[in-house]
Motif scaffolding. Structure first.
Motif, short mmCIF file in Angstrom:
data_model
loop_
_atom_site.label_atom_id
_atom_site.label_comp_id
_atom_site.label_asym_id
_atom_site.label_seq_id
_atom_site.Cartn_x
_atom_site.Cartn_y
_atom_site.Cartn_z
N TYR A 157 15.67 25.61 -10.11
CA TYR A 157 15.57 24.56 -9.10
C TYR A 157 14.45 23.57 -9.45
CZ TYR A 157 18.59 26.88 -5.60
OH TYR A 157 19.64 27.44 -4.91
N SER A 158 14.78 22.29 -9.38
CA SER A 158 13.75 21.27 -9.54
C SER A 158 12.88 21.23 -8.29
CB SER A 158 14.40 19.90 -9.74
OG SER A 158 13.43 18.87 -9.70
N ILE A 159 11.61 20.92 -8.49
CA ILE A 159 10.74 20.67 -7.34
C ILE A 159 11.09 19.31 -6.73
CG2 ILE A 159 8.83 22.04 -8.26
CD1 ILE A 159 7.45 19.31 -8.94
N LEU A 160 10.56 19.05 -5.56
CA LEU A 160 10.67 17.75 -4.92
C LEU A 160 9.38 16.97 -5.15
CD1 LEU A 160 12.30 18.76 -1.50
CD2 LEU A 160 13.43 17.69 -3.46
N PRO A 161 9.49 15.66 -5.38
CA PRO A 161 10.70 14.87 -5.59
C PRO A 161 11.39 15.24 -6.91
CG PRO A 161 8.81 13.45 -5.10
CD PRO A 161 8.28 14.80 -5.40
N THR A 162 12.72 15.14 -6.92
CA THR A 162 13.49 15.39 -8.13
C THR A 162 13.45 14.14 -9.01
OG1 THR A 162 15.45 14.78 -6.86
CG2 THR A 162 15.03 17.13 -7.16
N ALA A 163 12.27 13.82 -9.46
CA ALA A 163 12.03 12.62 -10.26
C ALA A 163 11.19 13.01 -11.46
CB ALA A 163 11.31 11.56 -9.43
N THR A 164 11.36 12.28 -12.55
CA THR A 164 10.73 12.63 -13.82
C THR A 164 9.22 12.78 -13.69
OG1 THR A 164 12.49 11.43 -14.94
CG2 THR A 164 10.53 11.94 -16.23
N GLN A 165 8.61 11.84 -12.99
CA GLN A 165 7.15 11.86 -12.83
C GLN A 165 6.65 13.20 -12.30
OE1 GLN A 165 5.86 9.08 -9.93
NE2 GLN A 165 3.81 9.92 -9.75
N LYS A 215 10.62 8.39 -0.50
CA LYS A 215 9.59 7.39 -0.19
C LYS A 215 8.30 8.11 0.16
CE LYS A 215 12.23 3.68 -0.53
NZ LYS A 215 12.04 2.71 -1.65
N GLN A 216 7.20 7.52 -0.28
CA GLN A 216 5.86 8.02 0.04
C GLN A 216 5.04 6.86 0.59
OE1 GLN A 216 2.02 10.10 -2.17
NE2 GLN A 216 3.61 9.16 -3.41
N GLY A 217 4.47 7.02 1.77
CA GLY A 217 3.68 5.94 2.33
C GLY A 217 3.20 6.23 3.73
N SER A 240 -0.52 9.57 4.90
CA SER A 240 0.66 9.47 4.04
C SER A 240 1.64 10.60 4.32
CB SER A 240 0.26 9.54 2.56
OG SER A 240 -0.34 8.34 2.15
N SER A 241 2.91 10.30 4.17
CA SER A 241 3.96 11.33 4.28
C SER A 241 5.02 11.06 3.22
CB SER A 241 4.58 11.30 5.68
OG SER A 241 5.20 10.06 5.93
N PHE A 242 5.86 12.06 2.99
CA PHE A 242 7.00 11.94 2.10
C PHE A 242 8.28 12.08 2.91
CE2 PHE A 242 4.06 12.72 -1.32
CZ PHE A 242 4.68 12.27 -2.48
N VAL A 243 9.29 11.28 2.57
CA VAL A 243 10.63 11.49 3.12
C VAL A 243 11.61 11.52 1.96
CG1 VAL A 243 10.17 10.49 5.39
CG2 VAL A 243 10.99 9.02 3.55
N PHE A 244 12.54 12.47 2.03
CA PHE A 244 13.53 12.65 0.97
C PHE A 244 14.92 12.41 1.54
CE2 PHE A 244 9.91 15.36 0.08
CZ PHE A 244 9.59 15.00 -1.22
N GLY A 266 15.69 11.93 -7.11
CA GLY A 266 14.46 11.94 -6.34
C GLY A 266 14.59 12.70 -5.04
N GLY A 267 15.84 12.86 -4.55
CA GLY A 267 16.05 13.48 -3.25
C GLY A 267 16.63 14.87 -3.33
N ILE A 268 17.38 15.24 -2.29
CA ILE A 268 17.89 16.60 -2.14
C ILE A 268 19.41 16.60 -2.26
CG2 ILE A 268 18.07 18.58 -0.58
CD1 ILE A 268 15.51 17.59 0.78
#
Length: 518
Positions: A264-272, A440-442, A470-474, A501-503
């Motif tokens: 399983y990829s962690i969140l965010p599912t983004a390369t960074q 999104k993060q902000g 700050s919060s994250f939404v996926f 990046g999401g779920i």
């Protein structure tokens, strides 16, 4: 229809086969008979045929000599060699000449009919059987998806969905494929709720969870290393499980698949986030604290994946605790790929070689930005096809072919997958909010609550916190974030593109495969 099937049968003893020919004609087939290779070639040039039977031992041109000529005229017509000779060298010559099948004399009517159906009705028979099998499986899959599955069972369920997706894509039954697409959408909706319920406990180690990005080397790669055999670890960025399945069909021409797994990829599912976590063996929050000068947050300028080699070296020293020779290479261009092929002799001296290939990630971005790529990859099947075409003509395959002749272990995996987004989800954020369409993060984010997974305190998910508030939404399922201003334009522009990046099952459940040369 069967009465349109036209068969050419060449045999110098064709008169003895007259009962077979009459039976075929009674079944509705059209049969043209000749008794030598020259007449077979003439007939083949002047009439359309669906199938050819060739006797091997004919006066004048032999069956194989006739076959070679027929293949130059039309290589797509199936050709069956009929022979009394069972010698191995003849079979090898026939296969080398691209014969489609062969029959040993004396042949009986059932053999002939079966062969004809195999080549002229195979597509219809397979289509009917596959459609019927999926209809029978549909209810079972639906019941499975709606059960209270654990993370292992979700992997199994996703693999079944991909199996049927790849099976049904070969058929011309659009209705069956539409039903499967709806079933995948239902599965993603339920999977998103599952992740909302379980993810924080997994990342905080409050309950046993799946192997995640930051645990991959510790739990899978390091235990696989061997003292006398170099390991080549290939990470193909942004490679989904279904894409790996089609690449695997090529890879297994040269390798034995020793282990097929998923993590399983962690969140965010983004390369960074995901790829840095793989190579550091740390969560993003732990990376920020351990490497304050190397970690890059969303709001910082510069590349976000420029220090993977340093993260990897640190993880080896911290967790493996044995001195191993290793290298790290990132391949972004064709020339860099060719340079790797030329340096393979040197890489064989290392215990571990890590190679990151970025093509699939670039393809997903190109599909968003370039109209031509959108046309070429206009659905899931086409997206897989382009990935396969790249792989078959890439230096990566050249590398794998070269390694297949050596005593090596090969690991192929990825950092996250991607999903084809279809539904816009409105969100409002300030000008410092990141641009990713799936997370999104902000500060003070305003969103559609039912369409997102919210993490109000990023530290709970082992994520850095840009500001106190700050919060994250996926985004879940196949949603993608769009700002209210110019909403219709961006909804249409990004609809149908592949994002991450999401779920979703596609983004989070990703392949891990271990190979050894045949």
């Amino acid at each position: 229809m069967i009465n349109k099937i036209h068969i050419l049968w060449a045999d110098d003893e064709i008169d003895f086969l007259r009962p077979h020919v009459m039976l075929l004609e009674e079944k509705g087939y059209r049969v043209k008979t000749v008794n030598n290779g020259n007449d077979a070639v003439d007939a083949f040039q002047n009439e359309p045929f669906d199938l050819v039977f060739l006797d091997e031992n004919m006066p004048g041109k032999t069956g194989l000599e006739t076959l070679a000529i027929l293949k130059t005229i039309n290589p797509t017509i199936p050709t069956v060699l009929v022979t009394k000779n069972e010698e191995e060298h003849l079979m090898e010559d026939a296969i080398g000449s691209k014969i489609d099948d062969y029959l040993i004399k004396p042949v009986n009517p059932k053999q002939i009919l079966l062969t004809i159906k195999k080549f002229t009705e195979n597509k219809r028979l397979v289509s009917e059987k596959t459609s019927m099998a999926y209809q029978q499986e549909f209810r079972n899959l639906g019941m499975t998806i709606n059960d209270d599955l654990d993370f292992r069972q979700w992997i199994d369920a996703y693999k079944k969905l991909i199996y049927w997706e790849l099976s049904l894509q070969k058929l011309e039954d659009a209705g069956m494929h539409e039903i499967l697409t709806m079933q995948k959408a239902d599965a993603n909706a339920i999977f998103s709720k599952f992740i909302e319920k379980k993810y924080l406990n997994w990342i905080q180690n409050k309950e046993e969870g799946p192997i995640q990005s930051h645990q991959l080397f510790k739990k899978k790669v390091f235990p696989a290393l061997e003292a006398e055999r170099p390991t080549f670890f290939f990470l193909i960025d942004n490679l989904r499980y279904d894409q790996w399945k089609i690449l695997n069909e090529v890879i297994t021409d040269y390798y034995r698949l020793e282990e097929e797994d998923a993590y399983y990829s962690i969140l965010p599912t983004a390369t960074q986030y995901a790829r840095n976590a793989i190579f550091s063996g740390l969560t993003p929050l732990e990376m920020e604290r351990r490497f304050p000068d190397l970690w890059q947050n969303d709001d910082e300028e510069g590349g976000k994946n420029l220090n993977e080699d340093k993260f990897l070296a640190d993880q080896i020293g911290r967790l493996y605790r044995r001195d191993i020779k290793h290298t790290y290479h990132k391949i972004l261009t064709l020339e860099q790929g060719k340079e790797i092929v030329e340096s393979l002799n040197n890489l064989m001296q290392n215990d571990l070689n890590v190679l990151v290939y970025n093509f699939v990630d670039m393809l997903s971005h190109a599909r968003t930005d370039m109209a031509m790529i959108r046309e070429l990859a206009n659905d899931e099947s086409a997206y897989r096809s382009i990935t396969l075409s790249w792989f078959e003509h890439s230096p990566l395959l050249d590398t794998l072919k070269w390694l297949a002749q050596r005593n090596v272990k090969v690991i192929i995996t990825t950092d996250h997958g991607t999903i084809r987004v279809k539904r816009p989800s409105k969100i409002i954020g300030d000008r410092n909010t990141n641009t990713n369409l799936r997370y999104k993060q902000g500060k003070n984010l305003n969103y559609q609550a039912k369409e997102v997974f919210v993490i109000k305190n990023p530290h709970d998910a082992q994520l850095p916190k840009l500001h106190v508030s700050s919060s994250f939404v996926f985004s879940k399922d196949d949603y993608f974030f769009v700002y209210p201003n110019n909403y219709n334009h961006f909804s249409n522009y990004y609809n149908g593109t592949f994002q991450h990046g999401g779920i979703s099952l596609e983004e989070m459940i990703i392949p891990y495969a271990v190979y050894t040369p045949k």
